[in-house]
Design a protein around this motif. Structure first.
Motif, PDB file in Angstrom:
ATOM      1  N   THR A  10       0.821  -1.207   0.000  1.00 33.68           N
ATOM      2  CA  THR A  10       0.000   0.000   0.000  1.00 33.68           C
ATOM      3  C   THR A  10       0.854   1.257   0.000  1.00 33.68           C
ATOM      4  N   SER A  12       1.481   3.251  -2.278  1.00 32.35           N
ATOM      5  CA  SER A  12       0.987   4.322  -3.146  1.00 32.35           C
ATOM      6  C   SER A  12      -0.511   4.197  -3.316  1.00 32.35           C
ATOM      7  N   PRO A  16      -2.726  -0.735  -8.599  1.00 32.32           N
ATOM      8  CA  PRO A  16      -1.931  -1.590  -9.479  1.00 32.32           C
ATOM      9  C   PRO A  16      -2.740  -2.067 -10.668  1.00 32.32           C
ATOM     10  N   GLN A 116       1.242  -9.096 -15.005  1.00 29.18           N
ATOM     11  CA  GLN A 116       1.479  -9.336 -13.590  1.00 29.18           C
ATOM     12  C   GLN A 116       1.850 -10.788 -13.344  1.00 29.18           C
ATOM     13  N   PHE A 130       4.801   6.179 -14.551  1.00 27.37           N
ATOM     14  CA  PHE A 130       5.731   5.252 -13.936  1.00 27.37           C
ATOM     15  C   PHE A 130       7.135   5.353 -14.532  1.00 27.37           C
ATOM     16  N   TRP A 245       8.209  -2.653  -6.499  1.00 28.50           N
ATOM     17  CA  TRP A 245       7.018  -1.798  -6.460  1.00 28.50           C
ATOM     18  C   TRP A 245       6.699  -1.267  -7.856  1.00 28.50           C
ATOM     19  N   ARG A 249       3.167  -2.261  -9.660  1.00 25.56           N
ATOM     20  CA  ARG A 249       2.212  -1.169  -9.826  1.00 25.56           C
ATOM     21  C   ARG A 249       2.033  -0.777 -11.288  1.00 25.56           C
ATOM     22  N   SER A 250       3.097  -0.837 -12.063  1.00 21.74           N
ATOM     23  CA  SER A 250       3.006  -0.420 -13.466  1.00 21.74           C
ATOM     24  C   SER A 250       2.501  -1.533 -14.369  1.00 21.74           C
TER      25      SER A 250
END
Length: 279
Positions: A10, A12, A16, A116, A130, A245, A249-250
């Protein structure tokens, strides 16, 4: 007080990329992932000796019929020549990286284009933000990490093999070496640690533990290059957490590759400063 492991998912408010993976796609097993990481560094260790022998023979420093001791002396004499250690490093890293990328591509072809885990994230990120964050992280990590390492070192000199290698390399060779350190190294390491290994760990924990353990592995394998200076571990671990991260996230591995490359570029920037120094 929460630990980094507990709070990592968490960090940011930016949401995601959603997990998109077919149930039929199998992630790398942990044994296979660790084996591929180990193979990369074994290839560098073994390949370095073989390439040095080939170069020694080609340049006339080594005559195979003279025996092992003479061959060793010849290789050492060759490596005393300007630029030869850099050439050896360039060839060794490039060939090891190429073999690992080809092997991973052949072993898990269906995972490359998945955003992912269990995918490796070799897709273009749809969020340019990003890429900007990657540059910021790449610039900030060496500054913060250097301060943290010096704080933990308590006055001890912090050195890296790659820094010493660059300092002893003629300017023209430094440029080629930088391209390898900034481009090839980050690409294959992101594939290994934020691609293959993270995916293998994610299948077991699917949490911050997978990120933390893959990041710890990244830090530990770099210790030999730092001459086993333990106080560099927190810096490497935090860098790896930031790269993970970015990866998660990206939904793409490329921001991590960019941040990793910028980080490496700052780490070797002193080579170019040294070009203009007297002596």
């Amino acid at each position: 007080m929460p630990t980094p492991i507990d709070t990592f998912p968490t960090l940011s408010a930016i949401p995601p990329v959603a997990l998109v993976a077919s149930p039929s796609v199998r992630a790398p097993g942990l044994r296979a992932a660790l084996g591929l990481v180990a193979l990369y560094f074994v290839l560098q260790a073994v390949g370095s000796g073989l390439i040095a022998l080939v170069l020694g023979v080609a340049m006339g420093f080594v005559r195979p019929w003279q025996g092992v001791a003479a061959a060793g002396d010849g290789i050492r004499s060759m490596l005393d020549q300007p630029g030869m250690p850099a050439l050896l490093a360039i060839l060794t890293l490039s060939l090891a990286a190429l073999l690992i990328v080809l092997l991973a591509r052949q072993r898990w072809p269906q995972l490359w284009s998945l955003a992912q885990p269990p995918g490796f994230g070799f897709v273009r990120t749809g969020r340019p933000l990003f890429l900007a964050l990657a540059v910021v992280i790449g610039l900030a990590a060496p500054l913060f990490g250097g301060w943290l390492t010096q704080l933990l070192a308590h006055g001890q000199t912090v050195t890296q093999n790659i820094q010493q290698l660059g300092a002893d390399t003629p300017p023209a060779w430094r440029i080629v070496l930088v391209l390898v350190v900034v481009g090839v190294g980050p690409l294959v390491e992101e594939l290994l640690f934020r691609g293959v290994l993270l995916s293998a760990l994610w299948q077991r924990w699917r949490s911050g533990w997978a990120v933390a353990l893959s990041s710890l592995a990244f830090a530990l394998v770099h210790l030999p290059g730092l001459q086993w200076q333990w106080f560099a571990l927190p810096d490497l671990w935090l860098l790896a957490l930031a790269l993970a991260w970015l990866r998660l996230r990206s939904g793409s591995i490329w921001p991590g590759v960019l941040a990793h490359g910028v980080n490496n570029l700052l780490a070797v920037a002193a080579w170019f400063v040294a070009i203009n120094l007297p002596g």
